[in-house]
Design a protein around this motif. Sequence first.
Motif, PDB file in Angstrom:
ATOM      1  N   GLN A  28       0.826  -1.204   0.000  1.00 22.16           N
ATOM      2  CA  GLN A  28       0.000   0.000   0.000  1.00 22.16           C
ATOM      3  C   GLN A  28       0.867   1.264   0.000  1.00 22.16           C
ATOM      4  N   VAL A  29       1.998   1.219   0.708  1.00 23.59           N
ATOM      5  CA  VAL A  29       2.920   2.366   0.711  1.00 23.59           C
ATOM      6  C   VAL A  29       3.488   2.577  -0.688  1.00 23.59           C
ATOM      7  N   LEU A  30       3.946   1.496  -1.325  1.00 18.36           N
ATOM      8  CA  LEU A  30       4.511   1.611  -2.672  1.00 18.36           C
ATOM      9  C   LEU A  30       3.463   2.075  -3.675  1.00 18.36           C
ATOM     10  N   LEU A  31       2.223   1.596  -3.515  1.00 22.84           N
ATOM     11  CA  LEU A  31       1.154   2.013  -4.418  1.00 22.84           C
ATOM     12  C   LEU A  31       0.880   3.502  -4.286  1.00 22.84           C
ATOM     13  N   ALA A  32       0.745   3.981  -3.052  1.00 25.04           N
ATOM     14  CA  ALA A  32       0.427   5.396  -2.840  1.00 25.04           C
ATOM     15  C   ALA A  32       1.548   6.297  -3.323  1.00 25.04           C
ATOM     16  N   VAL A  33       2.797   5.959  -2.977  1.00 20.73           N
ATOM     17  CA  VAL A  33       3.928   6.772  -3.409  1.00 20.73           C
ATOM     18  C   VAL A  33       4.123   6.658  -4.916  1.00 20.73           C
ATOM     19  N   GLY A  34       3.888   5.455  -5.462  1.00 19.39           N
ATOM     20  CA  GLY A  34       4.029   5.253  -6.904  1.00 19.39           C
ATOM     21  C   GLY A  34       3.047   6.079  -7.709  1.00 19.39           C
ATOM     22  N   VAL A  35       1.844   6.275  -7.179  1.00 21.07           N
ATOM     23  CA  VAL A  35       0.859   7.115  -7.867  1.00 21.07           C
ATOM     24  C   VAL A  35       1.370   8.536  -7.978  1.00 21.07           C
ATOM     25  N   TRP A  55      -8.868  -2.880   6.048  1.00 21.46           N
ATOM     26  CA  TRP A  55      -8.106  -2.428   4.889  1.00 21.46           C
ATOM     27  C   TRP A  55      -7.781  -0.942   4.966  1.00 21.46           C
ATOM     28  N   LEU A  56      -8.639  -0.170   5.617  1.00 20.33           N
ATOM     29  CA  LEU A  56      -8.348   1.249   5.796  1.00 20.33           C
ATOM     30  C   LEU A  56      -7.144   1.438   6.716  1.00 20.33           C
ATOM     31  N   LEU A  57      -7.068   0.645   7.794  1.00 17.32           N
ATOM     32  CA  LEU A  57      -5.921   0.725   8.700  1.00 17.32           C
ATOM     33  C   LEU A  57      -4.638   0.286   7.998  1.00 17.32           C
ATOM     34  N   VAL A  58      -4.744  -0.725   7.127  1.00 17.43           N
ATOM     35  CA  VAL A  58      -3.576  -1.160   6.357  1.00 17.43           C
ATOM     36  C   VAL A  58      -3.109  -0.060   5.418  1.00 17.43           C
ATOM     37  N   GLN A  59      -4.051   0.690   4.903  1.00 16.49           N
ATOM     38  CA  GLN A  59      -3.746   1.689   3.882  1.00 16.49           C
ATOM     39  C   GLN A  59      -3.277   3.023   4.450  1.00 16.49           C
ATOM     40  N   LEU A  60      -3.658   3.355   5.669  1.00 12.06           N
ATOM     41  CA  LEU A  60      -3.369   4.685   6.216  1.00 12.06           C
ATOM     42  C   LEU A  60      -1.875   5.046   6.231  1.00 12.06           C
ATOM     43  N   PRO A  61      -0.967   4.132   6.592  1.00 14.50           N
ATOM     44  CA  PRO A  61       0.454   4.517   6.541  1.00 14.50           C
ATOM     45  C   PRO A  61       0.894   4.941   5.147  1.00 14.50           C
ATOM     46  N   GLY A  62       0.445   4.230   4.119  1.00 16.65           N
ATOM     47  CA  GLY A  62       0.794   4.593   2.754  1.00 16.65           C
ATOM     48  C   GLY A  62       0.201   5.927   2.349  1.00 16.65           C
ATOM     49  N   THR A  63      -1.032   6.184   2.765  1.00 14.23           N
ATOM     50  CA  THR A  63      -1.680   7.453   2.433  1.00 14.23           C
ATOM     51  C   THR A  63      -0.947   8.630   3.077  1.00 14.23           C
ATOM     52  N   ALA A  64      -0.602   8.477   4.360  1.00 14.34           N
ATOM     53  CA  ALA A  64       0.119   9.544   5.056  1.00 14.34           C
ATOM     54  C   ALA A  64       1.491   9.775   4.428  1.00 14.34           C
ATOM     55  N   LEU A  65       2.196   8.698   4.094  1.00 17.66           N
ATOM     56  CA  LEU A  65       3.520   8.841   3.492  1.00 17.66           C
ATOM     57  C   LEU A  65       3.423   9.454   2.098  1.00 17.66           C
ATOM     58  N   ALA A  66       2.372   9.099   1.342  1.00 13.44           N
ATOM     59  CA  ALA A  66       2.192   9.667   0.006  1.00 13.44           C
ATOM     60  C   ALA A  66       2.003  11.180   0.084  1.00 13.44           C
ATOM     61  N   LEU A  92      -0.982  20.325  -6.739  1.00 11.05           N
ATOM     62  CA  LEU A  92      -2.006  20.115  -5.719  1.00 11.05           C
ATOM     63  C   LEU A  92      -2.954  18.985  -6.105  1.00 11.05           C
ATOM     64  N   TYR A  93      -3.308  18.929  -7.387  1.00 10.75           N
ATOM     65  CA  TYR A  93      -4.185  17.847  -7.847  1.00 10.75           C
ATOM     66  C   TYR A  93      -3.506  16.488  -7.692  1.00 10.75           C
ATOM     67  N   LEU A  94      -2.228  16.402  -8.062  1.00  9.81           N
ATOM     68  CA  LEU A  94      -1.517  15.130  -7.948  1.00  9.81           C
ATOM     69  C   LEU A  94      -1.325  14.730  -6.489  1.00  9.81           C
ATOM     70  N   ALA A  95      -0.989  15.705  -5.647  1.00 10.91           N
ATOM     71  CA  ALA A  95      -0.735  15.407  -4.237  1.00 10.91           C
ATOM     72  C   ALA A  95      -1.989  14.939  -3.518  1.00 10.91           C
ATOM     73  N   THR A  96      -3.115  15.585  -3.792  1.00  3.52           N
ATOM     74  CA  THR A  96      -4.366  15.210  -3.116  1.00  3.52           C
ATOM     75  C   THR A  96      -5.112  14.115  -3.864  1.00  3.52           C
ATOM     76  N   GLY A  97      -4.783  13.913  -5.134  1.00  6.26           N
ATOM     77  CA  GLY A  97      -5.435  12.848  -5.884  1.00  6.26           C
ATOM     78  C   GLY A  97      -4.926  11.476  -5.507  1.00  6.26           C
ATOM     79  N   ALA A  98      -3.657  11.386  -5.077  1.00  5.28           N
ATOM     80  CA  ALA A  98      -3.071  10.092  -4.714  1.00  5.28           C
ATOM     81  C   ALA A  98      -3.842   9.390  -3.593  1.00  5.28           C
ATOM     82  N   PRO A  99      -4.125  10.059  -2.458  1.00  3.49           N
ATOM     83  CA  PRO A  99      -4.909   9.370  -1.422  1.00  3.49           C
ATOM     84  C   PRO A  99      -6.330   9.047  -1.872  1.00  3.49           C
ATOM     85  N   THR A 100      -6.914   9.901  -2.707  1.00  3.49           N
ATOM     86  CA  THR A 100      -8.254   9.604  -3.211  1.00  3.49           C
ATOM     87  C   THR A 100      -8.242   8.346  -4.064  1.00  3.49           C
TER      88      THR A 100
END
Length: 245
Positions: free
Chosen positions: A30-37, A107-118, A54-62
């Motif tokens: 999930q971290v690699l996916l979020a950062v990769g986006v 799955w949201l808890l699994v994903q949150l570290p990647g979202t924050a890092l992205a 701004l669109y790319l930065a906020t679009g990644a977590p979406t």
Amino acid sequence: MSRPFESYRLLLRWQYLRFRAFLPMLVIIQVLLAVGVVYGLAFLIPHIDRSTALYLATGAPTLTLLILGLNVVPQEVSQGRVAGRYAFFSAQPVPRLAPLAAEVTFWLLVQLPGTALALLVASMRFHIGLHVGLSVIPAVVLVALAGASVGYAMAATLSPSVTNHVTSFMSLLILLFSPINFPASRLPLGAQLVHRVLPVQYMADVIRGSLTGKWADSPALAFGLVSAWCAAGLALSYRAAVRRQ
């Protein structure tokens, strides 16, 4: 402790025990996916101005939240139907939507570290400052639940083989043809009108507004339409769960 909450807690623990051995790998993916986006989409645009950044930065977590709800959750439900897990749940004295709540939470808890890092990587990569508001927590929860409820309802209604094809196709549409990483004005008029009804554009607006304080539409409209789709998805999910009894 109330029975619905106890059922939810036990199902969430069951989810954890199922994936405990693979949990570090899931978080890394999930971290690699979020950062990769963030980095991958930036390669498509040679000159990135502040608005695009701004669109790319906020679009990644979406995007990652939508992939969670419209791809991961329905595929898990489909596999559960084939393996007999959801038939087993239906025979237990638990609330019909407890499996969905536990699945989305896990799955949201699994994903949150990647979202924050992205978000951190995006702010450093594009040299932008985010203004995180108090609405970011309800925004993330609402978008995740709305996407997952629609995905769950789809997987509970369609056959598993059809669900896998539909989720793959939807992921492609969301990635390429949804106003998440770019403004809706770039789309053809027909696509703009379609996205005025679908929730994807408003999901992106909810996340973007909560992170930057800038809204394409009014916050009430964005939150209201996403909430309406979430309620519809939950109603369909409940109906499908009851019908399988």
